[in-house]
Write a protein that holds these residues in place. Structure first.
Motif, PDB file in Angstrom:
ATOM      1  N   ALA A  59      -2.922  -1.652   8.772  1.00 36.45           N
ATOM      2  CA  ALA A  59      -3.626  -1.622  10.054  1.00 36.45           C
ATOM      3  C   ALA A  59      -3.653  -3.051  10.590  1.00 36.45           C
ATOM      4  CB  ALA A  59      -5.041  -1.101   9.852  1.00 36.45           C
ATOM      5  N   PHE A  60      -4.052  -3.204  11.830  1.00 37.44           N
ATOM      6  CA  PHE A  60      -4.030  -4.550  12.409  1.00 37.44           C
ATOM      7  C   PHE A  60      -4.842  -5.533  11.574  1.00 37.44           C
ATOM      8  CE2 PHE A  60      -2.397  -2.522  16.257  1.00 37.44           C
ATOM      9  CZ  PHE A  60      -1.351  -3.389  16.513  1.00 37.44           C
ATOM     10  N   ARG A  61      -5.988  -5.066  11.060  1.00 37.50           N
ATOM     11  CA  ARG A  61      -6.835  -5.968  10.284  1.00 37.50           C
ATOM     12  C   ARG A  61      -6.234  -6.345   8.941  1.00 37.50           C
ATOM     13  NH1 ARG A  61     -11.845  -2.435  10.762  1.00 37.50           N
ATOM     14  NH2 ARG A  61     -12.476  -3.396   8.808  1.00 37.50           N
ATOM     15  N   ASP A  62      -5.142  -5.686   8.555  1.00 33.61           N
ATOM     16  CA  ASP A  62      -4.494  -6.039   7.288  1.00 33.61           C
ATOM     17  C   ASP A  62      -3.423  -7.112   7.461  1.00 33.61           C
ATOM     18  OD1 ASP A  62      -5.953  -4.072   5.920  1.00 33.61           O
ATOM     19  OD2 ASP A  62      -4.565  -2.538   6.621  1.00 33.61           O
ATOM     20  N   LYS A 120      -1.150   4.859   2.936  1.00 32.13           N
ATOM     21  CA  LYS A 120      -1.716   3.838   3.820  1.00 32.13           C
ATOM     22  C   LYS A 120      -0.662   2.922   4.421  1.00 32.13           C
ATOM     23  CE  LYS A 120      -5.903   4.979   3.906  1.00 32.13           C
ATOM     24  NZ  LYS A 120      -6.490   5.417   5.173  1.00 32.13           N
ATOM     25  N   LEU A 121      -0.589   2.943   5.742  1.00 32.29           N
ATOM     26  CA  LEU A 121       0.204   1.953   6.474  1.00 32.29           C
ATOM     27  C   LEU A 121      -0.718   0.768   6.771  1.00 32.29           C
ATOM     28  CD1 LEU A 121       1.906   4.241   9.131  1.00 32.29           C
ATOM     29  CD2 LEU A 121       2.864   3.464   6.972  1.00 32.29           C
ATOM     30  N   ILE A 134      -4.373   9.717   5.347  1.00 31.74           N
ATOM     31  CA  ILE A 134      -5.632   9.624   4.609  1.00 31.74           C
ATOM     32  C   ILE A 134      -5.387   8.874   3.294  1.00 31.74           C
ATOM     33  CG2 ILE A 134      -7.447  10.935   3.440  1.00 31.74           C
ATOM     34  CD1 ILE A 134      -7.571  11.282   6.405  1.00 31.74           C
ATOM     35  N   ASN A 135      -4.347   9.273   2.601  1.00 27.86           N
ATOM     36  CA  ASN A 135      -4.087   8.643   1.307  1.00 27.86           C
ATOM     37  C   ASN A 135      -2.716   7.997   1.199  1.00 27.86           C
ATOM     38  OD1 ASN A 135      -6.509   8.854  -0.204  1.00 27.86           O
ATOM     39  ND2 ASN A 135      -6.170  11.058  -0.342  1.00 27.86           N
ATOM     40  N   VAL A 158       2.718   9.680  -3.855  1.00 28.59           N
ATOM     41  CA  VAL A 158       2.196   9.970  -5.193  1.00 28.59           C
ATOM     42  C   VAL A 158       2.326  11.464  -5.467  1.00 28.59           C
ATOM     43  CG1 VAL A 158       0.172   9.830  -6.695  1.00 28.59           C
ATOM     44  CG2 VAL A 158       0.554   8.071  -4.961  1.00 28.59           C
ATOM     45  N   HIS A 203     -15.478  -2.865  -0.912  1.00 26.16           N
ATOM     46  CA  HIS A 203     -14.224  -3.408  -1.444  1.00 26.16           C
ATOM     47  C   HIS A 203     -13.109  -2.411  -1.148  1.00 26.16           C
ATOM     48  CE1 HIS A 203     -11.285  -5.275  -3.983  1.00 26.16           C
ATOM     49  NE2 HIS A 203     -11.328  -4.353  -4.921  1.00 26.16           N
ATOM     50  N   ALA A 221      -4.274  -4.249  -5.968  1.00 26.88           N
ATOM     51  CA  ALA A 221      -5.279  -5.126  -6.581  1.00 26.88           C
ATOM     52  C   ALA A 221      -5.442  -4.768  -8.052  1.00 26.88           C
ATOM     53  CB  ALA A 221      -6.601  -4.980  -5.830  1.00 26.88           C
ATOM     54  N   LEU A 241       0.894  14.429  -3.368  1.00 33.15           N
ATOM     55  CA  LEU A 241      -0.566  14.437  -3.249  1.00 33.15           C
ATOM     56  C   LEU A 241      -1.073  13.744  -1.992  1.00 33.15           C
ATOM     57  CD1 LEU A 241      -1.558  13.587  -6.940  1.00 33.15           C
ATOM     58  CD2 LEU A 241      -1.327  15.841  -5.872  1.00 33.15           C
ATOM     59  N   ASN A 242      -0.217  12.944  -1.350  1.00 32.07           N
ATOM     60  CA  ASN A 242      -0.742  12.167  -0.216  1.00 32.07           C
ATOM     61  C   ASN A 242       0.137  12.263   1.030  1.00 32.07           C
ATOM     62  OD1 ASN A 242       1.281  10.712  -1.506  1.00 32.07           O
ATOM     63  ND2 ASN A 242       0.344   8.720  -1.123  1.00 32.07           N
ATOM     64  N   PHE A 246      -7.514   8.135  -5.996  1.00 32.33           N
ATOM     65  CA  PHE A 246      -6.533   7.366  -5.247  1.00 32.33           C
ATOM     66  C   PHE A 246      -6.916   5.897  -5.085  1.00 32.33           C
ATOM     67  CE2 PHE A 246      -4.384  11.177  -3.571  1.00 32.33           C
ATOM     68  CZ  PHE A 246      -3.086  10.711  -3.636  1.00 32.33           C
ATOM     69  N   VAL A 294      -9.062  -1.442  -1.092  1.00 30.57           N
ATOM     70  CA  VAL A 294      -7.891  -1.839  -1.867  1.00 30.57           C
ATOM     71  C   VAL A 294      -6.576  -1.462  -1.185  1.00 30.57           C
ATOM     72  CG1 VAL A 294      -8.987  -1.889  -4.127  1.00 30.57           C
ATOM     73  CG2 VAL A 294      -8.101   0.276  -3.254  1.00 30.57           C
ATOM     74  N   ARG A 295      -6.604  -0.641  -0.149  1.00 24.24           N
ATOM     75  CA  ARG A 295      -5.334  -0.212   0.448  1.00 24.24           C
ATOM     76  C   ARG A 295      -5.193  -0.683   1.888  1.00 24.24           C
ATOM     77  NH1 ARG A 295      -5.533   6.108  -1.003  1.00 24.24           N
ATOM     78  NH2 ARG A 295      -7.064   5.996   0.678  1.00 24.24           N
ATOM     79  N   SER A 296      -6.309  -0.738   2.599  1.00 21.82           N
ATOM     80  CA  SER A 296      -6.291  -1.199   3.982  1.00 21.82           C
ATOM     81  C   SER A 296      -7.715  -1.527   4.360  1.00 21.82           C
ATOM     82  CB  SER A 296      -5.751  -0.098   4.911  1.00 21.82           C
ATOM     83  OG  SER A 296      -6.060  -0.416   6.257  1.00 21.82           O
ATOM     84  N   ALA A 297      -7.868  -2.529   5.205  1.00 22.16           N
ATOM     85  CA  ALA A 297      -9.216  -2.905   5.642  1.00 22.16           C
ATOM     86  C   ALA A 297      -9.890  -1.760   6.385  1.00 22.16           C
ATOM     87  CB  ALA A 297      -9.153  -4.142   6.530  1.00 22.16           C
ATOM     88  N   GLU A 298      -9.085  -0.837   6.933  1.00 17.80           N
ATOM     89  CA  GLU A 298      -9.653   0.270   7.706  1.00 17.80           C
ATOM     90  C   GLU A 298      -9.830   1.528   6.866  1.00 17.80           C
ATOM     91  OE1 GLU A 298      -7.642   0.782  11.409  1.00 17.80           O
ATOM     92  OE2 GLU A 298      -7.950  -1.313  11.964  1.00 17.80           O
ATOM     93  N   ASP A 299      -9.594   1.395   5.590  1.00 15.24           N
ATOM     94  CA  ASP A 299      -9.680   2.529   4.678  1.00 15.24           C
ATOM     95  C   ASP A 299     -11.131   2.744   4.245  1.00 15.24           C
ATOM     96  OD1 ASP A 299      -8.878   4.499   2.942  1.00 15.24           O
ATOM     97  OD2 ASP A 299      -7.982   3.136   1.463  1.00 15.24           O
ATOM     98  N   SER A 333       0.787  -1.244   0.000  1.00 14.20           N
ATOM     99  CA  SER A 333       0.000   0.000   0.000  1.00 14.20           C
ATOM    100  C   SER A 333       0.810   1.280   0.000  1.00 14.20           C
ATOM    101  CB  SER A 333      -0.936   0.001   1.205  1.00 14.20           C
ATOM    102  OG  SER A 333      -0.182  -0.094   2.399  1.00 14.20           O
ATOM    103  N   TYR A 385     -10.543   0.351 -13.480  1.00 12.99           N
ATOM    104  CA  TYR A 385     -10.673  -0.600 -12.371  1.00 12.99           C
ATOM    105  C   TYR A 385     -12.035  -0.454 -11.688  1.00 12.99           C
ATOM    106  CZ  TYR A 385      -9.514  -3.383  -8.263  1.00 12.99           C
ATOM    107  OH  TYR A 385      -9.505  -4.343  -7.279  1.00 12.99           O
TER     108      TYR A 385
END
Lengths: 777, 289
Positions: free
Chosen positions: A697-700, A694-695, A691-692, A679, B185, A755, A686-687, B260, B187-192, A675, B266
Motif C-alpha cells: 500500500a502507499f504507506r508501505d 498483500k500488495l 485480504i490475505n 499459500v 504491529h 519479519a 488459502l489466500n 496468516f 507484518v504484511r502491510s501498514a494498512e493490514d 509480502s 512469533y
C-alpha cells in the motif's frame, strides 16, 4: 532525410508529453472490457475442480440445463462428444483442455461452463452440476514432483504447440513430470571449480505469486450469422490467441476476429489464452454473445509466477574473479506447461548472471508439472527468480573474500565487446553505469546512522535481460486534414504505448503529437504484432512505427516537391508544415494531401516492419537496484528507507513514462520481496484475495524512491531506445536481501522476506551481528 | 455475489422482528466493510440483509458522567478518530481509530459492525477491553448490557442472540490520573490488520501503579488479558526491569494460535515485545518522559 537520420534536434521524442489516454482514464470514460456489452448477451460462469488431482468419474449437468435462464452448459465430455472441436491448446505443448477431460489437475481446473441470461441463473446452474472425482495422489512442490515415484500429471504423449520456432525444441522427459529441460554449457564446469580459490554453494527459493492486474480477465465472444467468431478480449497477444482459437475451432485464423480495448494492467498475466477458449466455446454452442469475466479468485487460479528453486555454486579466485558457476533451476509450472518452457529457457539463458565466467553449467532444469494453477509469463520472465539467487551469491562471495560488493561486480560484469553464452557480441549495455549510478545514489560506502535499537544497512543488485524475439508491423496513414493514424496491434495496458508510439510517429512525420492518434488492436484490420510483453513495444513496434512514418513522410515530400517545384532534398517537414529549407515557401501537410488528390479526401500510407533477431546481436537491457534498510532486531521488521532503481533505456522517448515504469517496477518488486506469496494447503489456495494476499500500500513504500534513467543508445532501436517495462523488477529482492545482511549479518534464502523469517534467522545466528558499515567492508 | 433483498427498517423493534422472521438466512449490515467482502467471496450467502442505516440515533457520540463515552453502533472509525469529545475524554481511542486500515475503510466501517464481526485481528477490541467497555444490545426480550469480555466468544462469534442488535458501546471514564496506550504491529502491510495489537491502561496513585489492564489482540481467537503480568505491577512503582518482567509474564501466559499473520512462536515473541513497548508508552505518559 529523416529526423532520426539527419541528427536534427528532436522536438517530440525526449519530451514528457502528457499521456494521450490520461484524461479519459481519470474521468472514468475510457472503455475497458467491463463497459462493453452486446444486446442479448449471456453471462458465462465456470465450475472448477475442488480436488488437486483426480479422475472425473461423472459430470452430470442435466439438472443445471433445466434451470430457467440457462442457455448452454458445456463439459469436457460434451466437447469430446461433439467432435468438431480440438479441445486441447497451449503455446508450447497441447496439454490444456478447454474444460477438463478425464482428469482434473489442480484445485481450480475448469470442469464445466454455463452461459445463462444472468449471473444468478448461471450460479444456480453451477451448484446443480454433479461431479464425482476419484482422487489421485497429488504433488505440489517442484522437487517433490521429480522425486522417484511421484504421481504423474500428464500420462499420455504430449504434442508440441507448433506456434513458435523457438519452442520447437521443447522436449518433455517421458515418464516424468518434466516438460522441458534446458541445458547450456560453456567451458568445463568441474575443471573450473578445481582452479577456484573459493567455492560456495547456496539454494534459493521463490514462491508462486500473482501479477495482480486490477482488471481481471474478461472476454465477450460471439458467432456471427456467417459462422465467423468475434471477440473483445483483454489480451496482450491478440494474434497468438487468434491462432490458438483457430486450432481449437479447426478454422483458418482469419475466421476469427479479436478486438482489444484498453487493459487495466497485465504484467504477463494476459499473455496466451486465458478466458478466451471457454468464453468462445460457450458462445459457439449458445449461438449468442457470451461475456465471461473471471472473479478475482479465478484470476488467482488461472496464472501465477513460477515457484522456483535455484541451486547455485560458484568458484572464484582470491581477487574476486569468477571462474566457474553451476546453476540448477527447478521451475514449478503448475498443471499445464503454458509458456513455462520459454520462461525456463530465458531463465537459463540469463541465470548465470551478467558476468564473464569461463566455465558455466546451466541446467534450467526443467519446468515441472505440479498440481497447482499454471505458471507463465511474469514481468521479468524468469529474471526476478534468478536475480534473487545470483546477486545474493555475488554478495556472499564479496563478503567471504572481503572485497567490496561493487568492486567484485565491476571486476566481473559484462561490458561492451564481450561475448555472451551463444557467441552474441554485447554492445550498448550500460550495465556498469547503472551499477555506479545506483551505488552513488545510495551513498555506497558511507555508514548508515541507525536510531537506538535499530540496525541499518545497504545493498545492491544488478541484472541484464535479453530481448524477446518476434515481429512487429505498423501502418501509418496521413489523412487530408494533416492528421495521422497509426495502426498497430500493440495493446495499451497502462504502460503508455499509445503515447510513446504516437511521439515516435509525430517526430518522424514532422507533425504535432496531438495530430497523431493510435488505433487499438483488431486482428481484421491492424497488422500483425507478436505480443505486447517482454519490454518490446517501444523498441520493436516503435521501430516499425518509425519506418512506417518514414515511408509516409517520403511520399509526402515527393508530392510536396512537385507542388512546391523544389527538390525533395531541399524540403523539411516540421510542426505540420512542409517547407523549402531556408525559405518561406511552405505548405501545410493537409494541403499537400489535398492537392495530390485534387479534392477533399485522400490518404498517404506508410508501412514498417521490424524483426527482433533470435540468437545474436539482441539488445540487452541493464538495470541496478540499491536499497537502504532499517531492521528492528526485536521484531524482525524490515523497513526500506530508500530504494534506487537505475535502468538503461537507450533513449527515453518519454522520460516521465520511463520514470513511472521504473517506479512501478520497483514497487511491484517490493511486494514480491516482502509480502506476496500464494499459500496453499494440499493444493487448496488459502489466500485468493487481497485480504490475505498483500500488495504494497502507499504507506508501505520507502520514504525515498529514486529513479535513474541512463541512455546508452541502441543502434537498432527507434532514436536509440531500448525497453524498460521489466528492468526495474528483478534487482529489488536481492538488493534488499543484501542490505539485510549488511544491517544484521543474516541472509535469507526464501522469499518473501517476512519479519518472522528475519527474527528466526537472527535467533539461529545468535543475534544481530556488528553494526552495518553502509556497504563498505 | 448472489442476489439479496435489502430491508431498511426505521426502528430497532422492526429490525429485531425482521431478524427473527428471517433467522438463518439474514445478515445485519452496518457499514458493510467486512460483510460485503465475505458475501462476494461466497462465505456468506444470505438472501436478505437488514440495514441499520435508517434507524435514527445510532451514530451519536456523547459523554455521560456516569457511563462515560457512549458511542453509537453506527459510528465510523473515522468519526471516532476525529470526534472532539472522544479526543477530549479518551484520546487513546481516537489514536487507535486513526490506525485502522486506511481512510476509505475508516469512512465505511463502524464500531458496532467491527465488534459484531469479532475478527480476531481487529484493532478496537483489545483497547476497548482494556478500557472496560460494555456493549449494549436490544432484542425482542429487551435491552441488555454485556461486558466486552463476555461479548466476544470466539472467532467471528459473539454473545448476541439472533434477534439482537448492538446499539452502542459504552466506555467508562478513566479514573483520574490514569494513562492508556495502544500499539499495533503489522507484518504484511501498514494498512493490514495487525499481527498483534497491544493495549495497556494504568491507574496511578501517588506514582504507584494501582492497577494495570494489559490486553493483547490478534494472538488468539479473542483478545487475551495478561492477568499474571497485571498482577506483578499492582501496588508497585513501575521500573524498566519490572516492565520487562511483566512482558515476560505476558508472553508466557498468552496461548497464541498460528495463522496468516504469524506462527504461534512469533506471536508469543511479539506478545512480549509489544506488552513491554505499550507499557513503556503508558508509563512515559505519566512521567512525561
Amino acid at each position: 532525410m529523416s529526423g532520426e537520420g539527419m541528427g536534427m534536434a528532436l522536438e517530440i521524442v525526449g519530451q514528457s508529453v502528457p499521456r494521450s489516454d490520461g484524461q479519459e482514464k481519470v474521468a472514468g470514460q475510457a472503455r475497458y472490457m467491463d463497459a462493453i456489452d452486446l444486446p442479448g448477451m449471456l453471462v458465462g460462469r465456470v465450475l472448477r475442480s475442488t480436488v488437486p488431482h483426480g479422475r472425473l468419474r461423472r459430470v452430470d449437468a442435466e439438472k443445471a440445463r433445466r434451470v430457467p435462464g440457462v442457455v448452454t452448459v458445456v463439459t469436457g465430455e460434451s466437447l469430446r462428444r461433439d467432435g468438431r472441436l480440438n479441445p486441447y491448446y497451449g503455446p508450447a505443448l497441447l496439454d490444456q483442455p478447454v474444460l477438463a477431460i478425464d482428469k482434473v489437475l489442480y484445485v481450480g481446473d475448469p470442469v464445466a461452463a454455463v452461459a445463462a441470461v444472468d449471473e444468478e441463473s448461471a450460479l444456480e446452474a453451477l451448484d446443480l452440476i454433479e461431479v464425482e472425482y476419484e482422487e489421485l495422489p497429488a504433488v505440489f512442490e517442484p522437487l517433490d514432483a521429480i522425486a522417484p515415484g511421484a504421481p504423474l500429471l500428464h500420462e499420455g504423449e504430449l504434442k508440441p504447440g507448433g506456434l513458435f520456432v523457438d519452442l520447437t525444441d521443447v522436449h518433455p522427459v517421458p515418464g516424468t513430470n518434466i516438460c522441458n529441460h534446458y541445458v547450456m554449457k560453456k567451458g568445463d564446469g568441474e575443471a573450473g571449480f578445481r582452479h577456484a580459490d573459493i567455492v560456495i554453494e547456496q539454494t534459493f527459493s521463490i514462491p508462486e505469486t500473482q501479477h495482480y492486474p486490477l482488471e481481471p480477465h474478461s472476454v465477450l465472444a460471439w458467432v456471427d450469422p456467417s459462422g465467423r467468431i468475434a471477440l473483445y478480449a483483454n489480451t496482450q497477444q491478440p494474434f497468438i490467441v487468434r491462432a490458438q482459437l483457430a486450432d481449437i475451432f479447426q478454422v483458418p485464423p482469419s475466421h476469427i476476429r479479436i478486438m482489444v480495448p484498453y487493459l487495466g494492467g497485465a504484467y504477463g498475466a494476459k499473455c496466451y489464452p486465458k478466458a478466451e477458449p471457454i468464453a468462445t466455446v460457450l458462445a459457439w454452442f449458445a449461438r449468442r454473445p457470451v461475456k465471461l469475466t473471471f472473479t478475482r479468485e479465478e484470476v488467482f487460479l488461472t496464472i501465477t509466477k513460477h515457484a522456483t528453486v535455484v541451486k547455485m555454486k560458484s568458484g572464484a579466485m582470491r581477487d574476486g574473479t569468477l571462474v566457474a558457476r553451476k546453476v540448477e533451476c527447478y521451475l514449478g509450472t503448475g498443471a499445464y506447461a503454458e509458456i513455462g518452457p520459454r520462461v525456463s529457457k530465458k531463465m537459463g539463458t540469463n541465470g548465470a548472471g551478467p558476468y564473464r565466467i569461463p566455465h558455466v553449467q546451466m541446467d534450467a532444469y526443467c519446468i515441472i508439472y505440479t498440481n497447482k494453477p499454471p505458471a507463465g509469463a511474469f514481468r521479468g520472465y524468469g529474471l526476478p527468480q534468478v536475480t534473487w539467487a545470483f546477486e545474493q551469491q555475488m554478495d556472499t562471495l564479496a563478503r567471504e573474500l572481503r572485497i567490496d560488493p561493487v568492486e567484485i561486480r565491476l571486476k566481473n560484469l559484462f561490458v561492451d565487446g564481450d561475448t555472451f553464452w551463444y557467441g552474441e557480441r554485447l554492445n550498448a549495455l550500460g550495465l556498469r553505469e547503472c551499477l555506479l549510478k545506483a551505488a552513488a545514489a545510495i551513498r555506497w560506502g558511507e555508514p548508515s546512522q541507525a536510531l537506538p535499537g535499530k540496525r541499518r544497512g545497504k545493498g545492491l543488485a544488478i541484472m541484464l535481460k535479453t530481448l524477446t524475439h518476434g515481429a512487429s508491423i505498423a501502418f501509418v496513414k496521413v489523412d487530408d486534414d494533416g492528421t495521422a493514424k497509426v495502426l498497430t496491434s500493440t495493446v495499451e495496458m497502462g504502460q503508455g504505448s499509445d503515447t510513446v508510439l504516437a511521439q515516435i510517429a509525430a517526430e518522424e512525420l514532422g507533425l504535432p503529437v496531438e495530430r497523431v492518434s493510435m488505433a487499438h488492436p483488431d486482428t481484421d484490420f491492424t497488422p500483425f504484432d507478436d505480443k505486447t510483453s517482454g519490454s518490446r513495444s517501444t523498441v520493436a513496434m516503435g521501430k516499425a512505427v518509425l519506418l512506417a512514418a518514414r515511408e509516409a513522410r517520403e511520399r509526402l515530400l515527393e508530392l510536396a516537391a512537385e507542388q512546391l517545384e523544389a527538390s525533395v532534398h531541399d524540403l523539411e517537414v516540421r510542426r505540420g508544415q512542409v517547407r523549402v529549407r531556408g525559405t518561406d515557401r511552405a505548405l501545410d501537410v493537409a494541403q499537400v494531401v489535398r492537392a495530390h488528390f485534387r479534392s477533399k479526401g485522400g490518404t498517404i500510407m506508410g508501412r514498417g516492419e521490424f524483426h527482433t533477431k533470435l540468437a545474436r546481436e539482441e539488445f540487452w537491457f541493464a538495470a541496478a537496484g540499491a536499497a537502504e534498510v532499517e531492521v528492528d532486531p526485536e521484531t524482525g521488521e524490515v523497513r526500506v528507507l530508500k530504494y534506487v532503481g537505475a535502468c538503461d533505456v537507450g533513449k527515453a522517448i518519454n522520460p516521465h513514462l520511463c520514470q513511472q515504469q521504473v517506479l512501478g517496477g520497483a514497487v511491484m518488486g517490493l511486494g514480491q520481496t516482502f509480502s506476496e506469496e500464494m499459500v496453499y494447503d494440499h493444493g487448496q489456495l488459502l489466500n485468493p484475495s487481497l485480504i490475505n494476499y498483500k500488495l504494497p500500500a502507499f504507506r508501505d513504500l520507502p520514504a525515498q524512491l529514486e529513479v535513474i534513467l541512463l541512455e546508452t543508445p541502441y543502434s537498432e532501436g527507434p532514436f536509440g531506445a531500448k525497453g524498460v517495462g521489466e528492468s526495474a523488477v528483478p534487482p529489488v529482492a536481492a538488493a534488499i536481501g543484501n542490505a539485510l545482511v549488511d544491517a544484521i549479518g543474516v541472509r535469507l534464502y526464501e522469499l518473501p522476506i517476512t519479519a518472522e523469517k528475519v527474527l528466526k534467522a537472527l535467533e539461529e545466528a545468535g543475534g544481530a551481528g556488528p553494526v552495518g558499515a553502509g556497504g563498505a567492508r | 455475489m448472489r442476489r439479496f433483498e435489502l430491508l431498511m427498517p426505521t426502528s430497532l423493534d422492526e429490525a429485531s422482528r425482521l431478524l427473527r422472521e428471517r433467522e438463518g438466512d439474514v445478515k445485519l449490515i452496518a457499514g458493510g466493510a467486512s460483510l460485503l467482502i465475505l458475501m462476494k467471496s461466497g462465505v456468506y450467502q444470505p438472501s436478505c440483509l437488514v440495514s441499520l442505516q435508517r434507524i435514527p440515533g445510532l451514530a451519536d457520540v456523547h459523554f455521560d458522567p456516569g457511563e462515560g463515552l457512549r458511542i453509537g453502533a453506527l459510528t465510523t472509525h473515522r468519526v471516532i478518530e476525529r470526534s472532539p469529545v472522544v479526543r477530549e475524554r479518551l484520546p487513546v481511542l481516537s489514536e487507535m481509530a486513526r490506525m485502522v486500515a486506511n481512510v476509505r475503510i475508516r469512512n465505511t466501517g463502524t464500531i458496532g459492525g467491527n465488534l459484531c464481526q469479532a475478527d480476531s485481528h481487529a484493532d478496537p477490541p483489545p483497547l476497548l477491553l482494556a478500557l472496560g467497555a460494555r456493549v449494549r444490545a436490544k432484542g425482542g426480550k429487551g435491552t441488555r448490557t454485556i461486558p466486552l469480555e463476555e461479548f466476544l466468544l470466539d472467532y467471528y462469534q459473539t454473545a448476541l442472540q439472533p434477534d439482537e442488535v448492538v446499539t452502542e458501546v459504552a466506555v467508562p471514564p478513566l479514573p483520574a490520573g490514569s494513562t492508556a496506550a495502544y500499539l499495533r504491529h503489522t507484518v504484511r502491510s501498514a494498512e493490514d490488520f495487525p499481527c498483534i495489537g497491544a493495549a495497556a491502561v494504568v491507574e496511578w496513585q501517588d506514582g504507584i501503579c494501582r492497577q494495570v489492564r494489559l490486553v493483547l489482540g490478534g494472538v488468539a481467537a479473542v483478545p487475551q488479558r495478561a492477568r499474571q503480568a497485571e498482577a506483578l505491577a499492582r501496588g508497585r512503582s513501575l521500573t524498566e526491569p519490572l516492565i520487562g518482567q511483566m512482558a515476560e509474564a505476558a508472553a508466557e501466559e498468552v496461548e497464541p494460535i498460528s495463522d496468516f499473520y504469524g506462527s504461534a512462536w512469533y506471536k508469543k515473541r511479539m506478545a512480549g515485545v509489544f506488552a513491554r513497548r505499550v507499557l513503556l508508552v503508558a508509563w512515559a505518559q505519566r512521567t512525561g518522559r
